[in-house]
Design a protein around this motif. Sequence first.
Motif, short mmCIF file in Angstrom:
data_model
loop_
_atom_site.label_atom_id
_atom_site.label_comp_id
_atom_site.label_asym_id
_atom_site.label_seq_id
_atom_site.Cartn_x
_atom_site.Cartn_y
_atom_site.Cartn_z
N ARG A 78 0.84 -1.20 0.00
CA ARG A 78 0.00 0.00 0.00
C ARG A 78 0.88 1.26 0.00
NH1 ARG A 78 -5.16 2.11 0.78
NH2 ARG A 78 -5.61 0.21 -0.38
N ILE A 79 1.98 1.24 0.79
CA ILE A 79 2.88 2.39 0.83
C ILE A 79 3.49 2.62 -0.55
CG2 ILE A 79 5.12 3.15 1.75
CD1 ILE A 79 4.26 1.81 4.43
N ARG A 80 3.89 1.55 -1.18
CA ARG A 80 4.52 1.67 -2.51
C ARG A 80 3.51 2.21 -3.53
NH1 ARG A 80 6.77 -3.65 -1.28
NH2 ARG A 80 8.92 -3.35 -0.59
N LEU A 81 2.29 1.67 -3.47
CA LEU A 81 1.26 2.11 -4.43
C LEU A 81 0.95 3.59 -4.25
CD1 LEU A 81 -1.09 -0.98 -4.39
CD2 LEU A 81 -0.21 0.10 -6.45
N THR A 82 0.83 4.01 -2.98
CA THR A 82 0.53 5.42 -2.70
C THR A 82 1.67 6.28 -3.23
OG1 THR A 82 -0.58 4.67 -0.71
CG2 THR A 82 -0.14 7.03 -0.86
N ALA A 83 2.92 5.84 -2.97
CA ALA A 83 4.08 6.62 -3.43
C ALA A 83 4.10 6.67 -4.96
CB ALA A 83 5.36 5.98 -2.90
N PHE A 84 3.78 5.53 -5.59
CA PHE A 84 3.76 5.47 -7.05
C PHE A 84 2.71 6.43 -7.62
CE2 PHE A 84 1.40 3.62 -10.64
CZ PHE A 84 2.35 3.73 -11.64
N GLN A 85 1.53 6.38 -7.01
CA GLN A 85 0.45 7.21 -7.55
C GLN A 85 0.73 8.69 -7.31
OE1 GLN A 85 -2.79 4.92 -5.72
NE2 GLN A 85 -3.63 4.63 -7.76
N ASN A 86 1.42 9.00 -6.20
CA ASN A 86 1.75 10.40 -5.90
C ASN A 86 3.11 10.80 -6.48
OD1 ASN A 86 -0.62 10.54 -4.54
ND2 ASN A 86 0.30 10.09 -2.54
N ASP A 87 3.77 9.82 -7.11
CA ASP A 87 5.09 10.05 -7.69
C ASP A 87 6.06 10.62 -6.65
OD1 ASP A 87 6.99 10.01 -9.58
OD2 ASP A 87 6.47 11.95 -10.49
N GLU A 88 6.13 9.90 -5.51
CA GLU A 88 7.07 10.33 -4.47
C GLU A 88 7.82 9.12 -3.92
OE1 GLU A 88 4.11 12.31 -2.14
OE2 GLU A 88 3.68 10.50 -0.99
N LYS A 89 8.79 9.40 -3.07
CA LYS A 89 9.62 8.31 -2.55
C LYS A 89 8.85 7.55 -1.47
CE LYS A 89 14.15 7.58 -0.64
NZ LYS A 89 15.14 8.15 0.24
N PRO A 90 8.82 6.22 -1.54
CA PRO A 90 8.08 5.49 -0.51
C PRO A 90 8.65 5.72 0.89
CG PRO A 90 9.16 3.96 -2.03
CD PRO A 90 9.48 5.32 -2.51
N ASP A 91 7.75 5.89 1.84
CA ASP A 91 8.16 6.16 3.22
C ASP A 91 7.79 4.93 4.05
OD1 ASP A 91 8.53 6.98 5.77
OD2 ASP A 91 7.02 8.59 5.73
N PHE A 92 8.81 4.19 4.50
CA PHE A 92 8.54 2.97 5.26
C PHE A 92 8.67 3.20 6.76
CE2 PHE A 92 9.83 1.22 1.08
CZ PHE A 92 8.64 0.58 0.78
N SER A 93 8.51 4.46 7.18
CA SER A 93 8.60 4.75 8.61
C SER A 93 7.39 4.12 9.33
CB SER A 93 8.60 6.25 8.84
OG SER A 93 7.34 6.78 8.47
N VAL A 94 7.50 4.00 10.66
CA VAL A 94 6.40 3.42 11.44
C VAL A 94 5.14 4.26 11.26
CG1 VAL A 94 5.59 2.88 13.77
CG2 VAL A 94 7.93 2.34 13.11
#
Lengths: 219, 990
Positions: free
Chosen positions: A45-61
């Motif tokens: 979900r984090i990756r998809l959100t980052a992809f759709q927003n064209d930003e770097k994925p944030d894997f923070s807590v």
Amino acid sequence: MRFCVHAAPLLVLTMAAPFAQGVIVDRVAITVGNKVITESEILRRIRLTAFQNDEKPDFSVAAKRAAAKELIDQKLVEREMDVGRYPHAAPGTGKTLAEDYAKTSYKSDRTAMDAALGKYGLTEHDLEEELTLQSEMLTFLDLRFRPAVQVTDDDVVKYFSEHAPPGERPSTLNEMRAAIEQKLTSARAARELETWLEEQRVSTKIEYNDKDLEDAPAR
Amino acid sequence: MRHRNATSILCVLMSGCGLAGRSAAQNIAGADFEGKRIISVAFDPAQQPFDAAELDEILPVKQNQPYSAENIRAAIERLYATGRYQDIQVDANPSDGGVSVRFITKNSWFIGKVSAIVDFTEPPNAGQIVNASRLELGDPFDAAQMPAAVESIRKLLVENGYFDPMIHPQLQYDNTYQQVHITFAIQTGKRASYMAPAVSGDTSVLSAEAIGKETHWHRFLLPGYRGITASRTRSGIGRVRLKYENSNRLLATVVLDGIEEKKAENKGLPKITVNPGPTVKITTPGTKISKGHLRENVPVFEEHTVDADLLTEGSGNLRDYFQAQGYFDTTVQYRQQAVRNGAQEITYIIERGRRHKFVYLGISGNKYFDERTIRERMFLTPASFAIRNGRYSDAFVRRDVETITDLYASNGFRDAKITTRSEDNYKGHTGDLAEFFAIDEGPQYFVASLDVQGAHKLDLTKVIGSLSSQPGQVFSEFNVAADRETIIRQYEQNGFPDATFEWSSKPGAKAHTFDLQFAINEGEQQFVRQVVVTGLETTRRSLVDRELELGPGSPLSPAAMSDIQRRLYDLGIFSQVNMAIQNPDGDEQRKYVLYDVEEARRYSITAGFGVQFARIGGSNAVTDLSDPGGAPGVSPRVSLAVSRLNLFGSGQTGTIQGVVSTLQRRAVTNYLVPKIFGLQKFDANFSILYDNTFDVRTFQSKREEGSIKITEHVTKPITIFYDFTYRHVGVSNLKIDPLLLPQLAQSVRVGIAEINLIQDRRDDPVDAHKGIYNTVDVGLATKAFGSQTSFARILVRNATYHKLGSKLVFARETQIGLQPAFAIPANAQPGDPIPLAERFFAGGGNTQRGLPENQAGPRDPLTGFPLGGSAMFFNNTELRFPLYGVNINGVLFEDAGNVFPGIGSISFRTVQRNPQDFDYMVHAVGFGIRYRTPIGPLRLDLADSINPPKFNGFPGNYSQLVQCSAANTCQASLQQISHFQFFFSIGQAF
């Protein structure tokens, strides 16, 4: 000395154990009634959100908690759709939506889109699934909440008077009526959905197997 | 020092390993395995809730297939959705150029048997405690539920005066079925008693003392207060509220704020707040209505509140009430005054208008249904003897229009229209009212074609053939709804709990026809994994097993499950049988079906005391020959029965029963074997009996008897008894002609085999209104059975019950009995060869009410005491009707019949020729009253015998009889059975 003799094999075993057990590839992170959210689902979900927003994925807590929250809501809707026998998206919907997405975001350049997905560790199938889910959510919103929403003429006039640019002639209201009605209906249906979700979050048994995700602030 | 270093290194390393593991978990790995061949799929622990085949079916992750993170995720989702896992992790390991996958699982638990071990007296009982825990058999178990369960139980105990209970939940885990059995061990100490309640609020109407008295919490006539129980508390508060109500304080509130615990004294101080509210007076000026009817119709009395809705409802009810009394023009309005000086008055202004009589109901335009079919569904009823003014109101007219429209619609007349017209002063009679229903039936619609779609897993051929909406049949929504029921029931019975049914229709090719389409969504079929029975302590498992119609692989049918539950109850050894599906919401194809039984108490003791008050013939004294035709007498009766249920855990029951009265001493030992040899329809009963009876006042009989009875439950209405009895009967103290003593005073041994068939199609066996009841009893006593006397016995009984209108019942019964003797020894004395105690003795409340008990038939020519006979015929007719209210009914009856010496003596003659002639029909008419009770109607019958028998009696004692008999100088005195007879008992005469 005796301790060393006994500790040495234990030491070896302790060090070796994780490797012998292999790598945890996925596990239950949160349960929502009889549905489950896995850790890999949160990361996707984090990756998809980052992809759709064209930003770097944030894997923070914090980002994981936010993604988990979204997924919990999604599972609550899925559960309701199952119980209420709401129609699911037709087969092939995901492909059509992905094509539309490629058209609007990548000018129909599928190779560019695939490359971008790969950069985020995603596949086209992941995108298709996500877009199908979003489409089903909208269907649920339309079927469950939109019919109950009522927008009166007073509501439209009030909205127009509050939002119309100064000096606009009254005749413009009639031209914009349909658009205002739709806007108000959508906003109210979304509010209804939010209220319903709040009730569901309380009444459904939600358990966090991954305790790090538990302290997420209430939405 | 080295020790210390080693220890610290170990700790650091261990922490490091832990961190490494955690880190790996947080950054879920697996991308490296994507697409690699899966070498093996393993489970940890190896013992899983599902077998290998099921796991293979559930999991999308399979050996020799490429690894995919998506499949791993789907596998976790599917396993979790089964409900059988609490936690699932998957690890992967490079192996032989591929990857080995392992599912590390933790099982879920489900609630098993919930029980309570208590050390106190009820209430509450163990069942109430288990209910309070809210732990339901088969539901998922969560240890977090336990504190709430304990708290609920604690609350229940506190409400019942156990203020300081110790509740220890004990959990017993059963790995085989993933069940947790929960036992609450409870210690409470002594129950606390009430104290005088502390009353707050307005005590101007009822003082605190009066309120305390009204609760009845103080012991009656004894010092001190009673023990606290929840029901006493509730009824105490209810009584106080009623006290206020009775003084027109309809809005009074009486609230129990709580019971303050006084632990030191082991008492509870109830705290009550009262508010009497205003007096509410409801009047109907100018119109008389009883207080009871006003209460019935104005809901303010029941709801303890006054508002516009309730008052309006009261207006409607009062209007209907008066309309039903014949005041069809009634209008009702109410006026409500504001509360003044603590009082409020509500006035119902009732304009009744003229009293009408609903005399005629006209129905026209009906072609498809005859008038009778329509009328029997209608509420409107023209005046008759039973309903003097008829039944009529506007509401009834509307209701009847709806009913008739529905009747037509359900038979395909979708366009049927009903119009009504009233005519007052019908045919010129003032106040007479007629109502006319004009029916326009319109066309009838039919099904042109039926297309059933979606039935793939279940063969519906038979079901479809039985549907109402067949092509060519009537089309109606009613029929479609019935078809839906049929189809869904079929699916449910075959384990499809989620089957759905939708239908659509479109006009057919021909006029007034429809093409129908039924769309079925079958859903997944579910099966029984195993039937699990808990709670068996002494009962043999095999006894229960043979009642389990479901087994592994059977379709999960709720109907079959309920059937098993009923069968387990029918064993008569369980006080409770709980039934559940384990893991009801889990998405698994095969489910455990759970039965948790509670064995009933092993001993049951029943004691009874009664008094028989009837016309009883003669005195108990052996030498007293007075009143051979019966005199009013009283016979007290005591009975005691001790049963031992479930002997040896086999479901068999042993009973010892004793009855002692002035007329009878009886002891019986019974041994009941239900479903003998595992045969579902056969029960066996072994009994030994000792009986010393003086109910036939001619002689005293002493009977020692052993019998074996096999009961066959053929169908629901038909039962057959196969009976073999061996008995020794001795008679003594005979009050008969001493010359007959050698013939009749002999003891006799009888071995008799009998078959008794019962067909019972009555709607209510205790008080039948319609149906049929037949019995045929055929017996044979012969030397082959060790009998000293040989005779056959045929006893046939036929009773029918018919409803006349809605309230009258016509009941009739005919009994014929024949007992021909055969193989009579050549040296036998003349007369009836059947031993005295084996003859038919009849007359009394259930055969011929014109005669006292057992007083029918031939009599001793010298003493007048009855001698019984070998044939009998009785015919009884009754008209049963409502007499007063719903519980008191009346009966008019006519009984005819008698006992005869033999078949050739049966005569329908009504005149007795002489005091030695008893071969005629005794007739009696009478009136009876029945008071309905839960155990059957209490019965009083008063009969007038039209032609009671006259007979010769002896005006002296037995010694005088012996003397005069020897000298042949006995003087007979002519006597007659009284014309008036009465009977008290429970249950209808037949």
